[in-house]
Design a protein around this motif. Structure first.
Motif, PDB file in Angstrom:
ATOM      1  N   ARG A  35       0.811  -1.217   0.000  1.00 13.26           N
ATOM      2  CA  ARG A  35       0.000   0.000   0.000  1.00 13.26           C
ATOM      3  C   ARG A  35       0.844   1.267   0.000  1.00 13.26           C
ATOM      4  NH1 ARG A  35      -4.880   1.365   4.306  1.00 13.26           N
ATOM      5  NH2 ARG A  35      -5.565   3.314   3.310  1.00 13.26           N
ATOM      6  N   ASP A  36       1.900   1.331   0.819  1.00 17.12           N
ATOM      7  CA  ASP A  36       2.651   2.573   0.949  1.00 17.12           C
ATOM      8  C   ASP A  36       3.767   2.711  -0.083  1.00 17.12           C
ATOM      9  OD1 ASP A  36       4.314   0.621   1.868  1.00 17.12           O
ATOM     10  OD2 ASP A  36       4.614   1.463   3.867  1.00 17.12           O
ATOM     11  N   GLY A  37       3.947   1.712  -0.941  1.00 20.51           N
ATOM     12  CA  GLY A  37       4.927   1.805  -2.018  1.00 20.51           C
ATOM     13  C   GLY A  37       6.330   1.390  -1.645  1.00 20.51           C
ATOM     14  N   ARG A  38       6.603   1.093  -0.387  1.00 21.27           N
ATOM     15  CA  ARG A  38       7.954   0.661  -0.023  1.00 21.27           C
ATOM     16  C   ARG A  38       8.270  -0.717  -0.603  1.00 21.27           C
ATOM     17  NH1 ARG A  38       8.418   1.132   6.304  1.00 21.27           N
ATOM     18  NH2 ARG A  38       6.333   0.204   6.107  1.00 21.27           N
ATOM     19  N   ILE A  39       7.265  -1.564  -0.705  1.00 18.59           N
ATOM     20  CA  ILE A  39       7.397  -2.869  -1.333  1.00 18.59           C
ATOM     21  C   ILE A  39       6.564  -2.860  -2.609  1.00 18.59           C
ATOM     22  CG2 ILE A  39       7.068  -5.356  -1.082  1.00 18.59           C
ATOM     23  CD1 ILE A  39       9.185  -4.254   0.748  1.00 18.59           C
ATOM     24  N   ARG A  40       7.193  -3.164  -3.733  1.00 17.49           N
ATOM     25  CA  ARG A  40       6.467  -3.191  -5.001  1.00 17.49           C
ATOM     26  C   ARG A  40       5.416  -4.298  -4.979  1.00 17.49           C
ATOM     27  NH1 ARG A  40       8.425  -0.879  -9.606  1.00 17.49           N
ATOM     28  NH2 ARG A  40       7.622  -2.668 -10.792  1.00 17.49           N
ATOM     29  N   GLU A  41       4.347  -4.077  -5.716  1.00 15.39           N
ATOM     30  CA  GLU A  41       3.244  -5.031  -5.707  1.00 15.39           C
ATOM     31  C   GLU A  41       3.653  -6.382  -6.274  1.00 15.39           C
ATOM     32  OE1 GLU A  41      -1.409  -5.297  -7.175  1.00 15.39           O
ATOM     33  OE2 GLU A  41      -0.325  -3.400  -7.251  1.00 15.39           O
ATOM     34  N   ASP A  42       4.476  -6.385  -7.332  1.00 17.46           N
ATOM     35  CA  ASP A  42       4.904  -7.665  -7.891  1.00 17.46           C
ATOM     36  C   ASP A  42       5.779  -8.435  -6.909  1.00 17.46           C
ATOM     37  OD1 ASP A  42       6.930  -5.856  -8.025  1.00 17.46           O
ATOM     38  OD2 ASP A  42       7.446  -6.218 -10.115  1.00 17.46           O
ATOM     39  N   ALA A  43       6.586  -7.711  -6.125  1.00 12.68           N
ATOM     40  CA  ALA A  43       7.392  -8.372  -5.098  1.00 12.68           C
ATOM     41  C   ALA A  43       6.497  -8.955  -4.003  1.00 12.68           C
ATOM     42  CB  ALA A  43       8.389  -7.393  -4.494  1.00 12.68           C
ATOM     43  N   ALA A  44       5.473  -8.208  -3.591  1.00 16.90           N
ATOM     44  CA  ALA A  44       4.548  -8.712  -2.577  1.00 16.90           C
ATOM     45  C   ALA A  44       3.797  -9.940  -3.075  1.00 16.90           C
ATOM     46  CB  ALA A  44       3.565  -7.618  -2.182  1.00 16.90           C
ATOM     47  N   ILE A  45       3.415  -9.940  -4.347  1.00 18.41           N
ATOM     48  CA  ILE A  45       2.730 -11.102  -4.911  1.00 18.41           C
ATOM     49  C   ILE A  45       3.644 -12.319  -4.871  1.00 18.41           C
ATOM     50  CG2 ILE A  45       1.824 -12.079  -7.052  1.00 18.41           C
ATOM     51  CD1 ILE A  45       0.745  -9.320  -7.732  1.00 18.41           C
ATOM     52  N   GLY A  46       4.911 -12.141  -5.265  1.00 19.25           N
ATOM     53  CA  GLY A  46       5.844 -13.254  -5.226  1.00 19.25           C
ATOM     54  C   GLY A  46       6.058 -13.791  -3.817  1.00 19.25           C
ATOM     55  N   ILE A  47       6.144 -12.893  -2.851  1.00 17.04           N
ATOM     56  CA  ILE A  47       6.384 -13.310  -1.455  1.00 17.04           C
ATOM     57  C   ILE A  47       5.209 -14.119  -0.918  1.00 17.04           C
ATOM     58  CG2 ILE A  47       6.641 -12.470   0.902  1.00 17.04           C
ATOM     59  CD1 ILE A  47       8.214 -10.091  -0.296  1.00 17.04           C
ATOM     60  N   PHE A  48       3.998 -13.578  -1.042  1.00 12.81           N
ATOM     61  CA  PHE A  48       2.844 -14.245  -0.438  1.00 12.81           C
ATOM     62  C   PHE A  48       2.392 -15.456  -1.248  1.00 12.81           C
ATOM     63  CE2 PHE A  48       2.569 -10.167   1.722  1.00 12.81           C
ATOM     64  CZ  PHE A  48       2.305 -10.580   3.020  1.00 12.81           C
ATOM     65  N   PHE A  49       2.600 -15.444  -2.552  1.00 11.67           N
ATOM     66  CA  PHE A  49       2.267 -16.625  -3.347  1.00 11.67           C
ATOM     67  C   PHE A  49       3.154 -17.798  -2.939  1.00 11.67           C
ATOM     68  CE2 PHE A  49       2.946 -19.398  -7.006  1.00 11.67           C
ATOM     69  CZ  PHE A  49       1.641 -19.724  -7.342  1.00 11.67           C
ATOM     70  N   ALA A  50       4.455 -17.546  -2.806  1.00 11.48           N
ATOM     71  CA  ALA A  50       5.366 -18.609  -2.391  1.00 11.48           C
ATOM     72  C   ALA A  50       5.063 -19.083  -0.977  1.00 11.48           C
ATOM     73  CB  ALA A  50       6.816 -18.118  -2.492  1.00 11.48           C
ATOM     74  N   ALA A  51       4.743 -18.149  -0.072  1.00 11.59           N
ATOM     75  CA  ALA A  51       4.447 -18.524   1.309  1.00 11.59           C
ATOM     76  C   ALA A  51       3.170 -19.362   1.387  1.00 11.59           C
ATOM     77  CB  ALA A  51       4.312 -17.272   2.163  1.00 11.59           C
ATOM     78  N   ALA A  52       2.131 -18.966   0.655  1.00 13.59           N
ATOM     79  CA  ALA A  52       0.878 -19.725   0.675  1.00 13.59           C
ATOM     80  C   ALA A  52       1.070 -21.104   0.068  1.00 13.59           C
ATOM     81  CB  ALA A  52      -0.205 -18.954  -0.079  1.00 13.59           C
ATOM     82  N   PHE A  53       1.840 -21.173  -0.997  1.00 15.17           N
ATOM     83  CA  PHE A  53       2.099 -22.463  -1.629  1.00 15.17           C
ATOM     84  C   PHE A  53       2.889 -23.372  -0.689  1.00 15.17           C
ATOM     85  CE2 PHE A  53       4.401 -25.322  -4.508  1.00 15.17           C
ATOM     86  CZ  PHE A  53       3.345 -25.819  -5.244  1.00 15.17           C
ATOM     87  N   ALA A  54       3.878 -22.811  -0.009  1.00 18.00           N
ATOM     88  CA  ALA A  54       4.661 -23.600   0.946  1.00 18.00           C
ATOM     89  C   ALA A  54       3.791 -24.093   2.096  1.00 18.00           C
ATOM     90  CB  ALA A  54       5.822 -22.767   1.474  1.00 18.00           C
ATOM     91  N   LEU A  55       2.861 -23.250   2.566  1.00 16.85           N
ATOM     92  CA  LEU A  55       1.962 -23.664   3.630  1.00 16.85           C
ATOM     93  C   LEU A  55       1.087 -24.837   3.190  1.00 16.85           C
ATOM     94  CD1 LEU A  55       0.713 -23.284   6.421  1.00 16.85           C
ATOM     95  CD2 LEU A  55      -0.775 -21.516   5.430  1.00 16.85           C
ATOM     96  N   GLY A  56       0.622 -24.795   1.955  1.00 12.68           N
ATOM     97  CA  GLY A  56      -0.162 -25.910   1.439  1.00 12.68           C
ATOM     98  C   GLY A  56       0.638 -27.194   1.368  1.00 12.68           C
ATOM     99  N   ILE A  57       1.908 -27.104   0.961  1.00 16.14           N
ATOM    100  CA  ILE A  57       2.775 -28.285   0.894  1.00 16.14           C
ATOM    101  C   ILE A  57       2.993 -28.856   2.292  1.00 16.14           C
ATOM    102  CG2 ILE A  57       5.084 -29.094   0.324  1.00 16.14           C
ATOM    103  CD1 ILE A  57       3.379 -28.614  -2.097  1.00 16.14           C
TER     104      ILE A  57
END
Length: 267
Positions: A35-57
């Motif tokens: 939201r505040d622009g310190r973390i780019r949206e594409d970077a946030a997508i990569g972080i949470f997508f990988a974390a959610a996928f790892a949680l599922g595994i």
């Protein structure tokens, strides 16, 4: 969405509902972090997508008896799509298109110039969350066909291919959808006759179409770029008598400078 699928499967609840809840929570987390622009949206997508996928595994690894059943959600099974799934996909697509058409101007403004959109009073954060939620719904209804791993390729690659072929946003959206639909149908029949995985075949065929457009696109292709900035490589150049070096345009200033250097040498 993968943790929601696993949890819903283990609890005997609706897999679609579990995927929607997990996807919505992930979308909210992405929007909040970026939201505040310190973390780019594409970077946030990569972080949470990988974390959610790892949680599922991790959740799958704790249940030995369900690993084979849940693995199908990773790679998809296009042959297993039922008529009911097609109806749900059709209705969902119609609703998504209606939302996109109604908010076309606002979403376009936020996507290309967030600062200007905020200055005009658009709710940038709300529109970001809405776009992420629409993307989540699209992923959920596509899981059965291509799986969680490959669905991102079918979302990104057709749009990237269309970007190489047209410049205007409207035709780009339409062309991307057409390319995705045609390649999906062709990939299904190809996988059926070759006996290969349908989702992976679709992604590989889509990647091949992208590479062809990347090389041969009339405006943005690799060959067009090479001929535009290196015209001496064009086919109109005589192949039987090539020049000794690259031809460069001679400007008037270069001629004057060359004349001064020649006269000074004679002196």
């Amino acid at each position: 969405v993968f943790p929601g699928i696993v949890i819903a499967y283990l609890l005997g609840a609706s897999i679609v509902l579990g995927a929607l809840v997990a996807g919505a929570l992930t979308a909210l987390a992405i929007g909040w972090v970026a939201r505040d622009g310190r973390i780019r949206e594409d970077a946030a997508i990569g972080i949470f997508f990988a974390a959610a996928f790892a949680l599922g595994i991790v959740l799958i690894s704790t249940q030995q008896t369900y690993q084979g059943d849940l693995a199908g959600f990773l790679i998809g099974n296009l042959q297993g799509v039922s008529v009911g799934d097609l109806l749900v996909s059709g209705v969902t697509a119609a609703l998504l298109l209606a939302v996109l058409a109604a908010l076309h101007k606002e979403l376009l403004m936020v996507s290309f110039d967030r600062t200007f959109a905020a200055a005009l009073g658009y709710p940038v954060y709300v529109l970001d969350l809405l776009l992420l939620l629409l993307l989540t719904v699209t992923i959920v209804v596509s899981i059965q066909a291509v799986g969680i791993i490959l669905v991102l390729a079918m979302l990104i690659t057709p749009a990237a291919t269309a970007r190489l072929l047209v410049d205007r946003f409207g035709p780009m959206v339409v062309l991307g959808a057409v390319i995705g639909a045609v390649v999906g149908l062709a990939g299904y029949y190809l996988s059926f006759h070759l006996g290969t995985a349908s989702g992976a075949s679709n992604v590989l065929l889509m990647t091949g179409v992208f590479l062809v457009a990347f090389v041969f696109s009339p405006r943005h292709g690799l060959l067009a770029h090479r001929l535009r900035y290196h015209p001496e490589h064009a086919a109109s150049s005589p192949a039987f008598d090539p020049p000794a070096g690259h031809a460069h345009e001679v400007r008037e200033g270069d001629v004057l400078a060359s004349g001064r250097e020649s006269s000074s040498s004679h002196r």
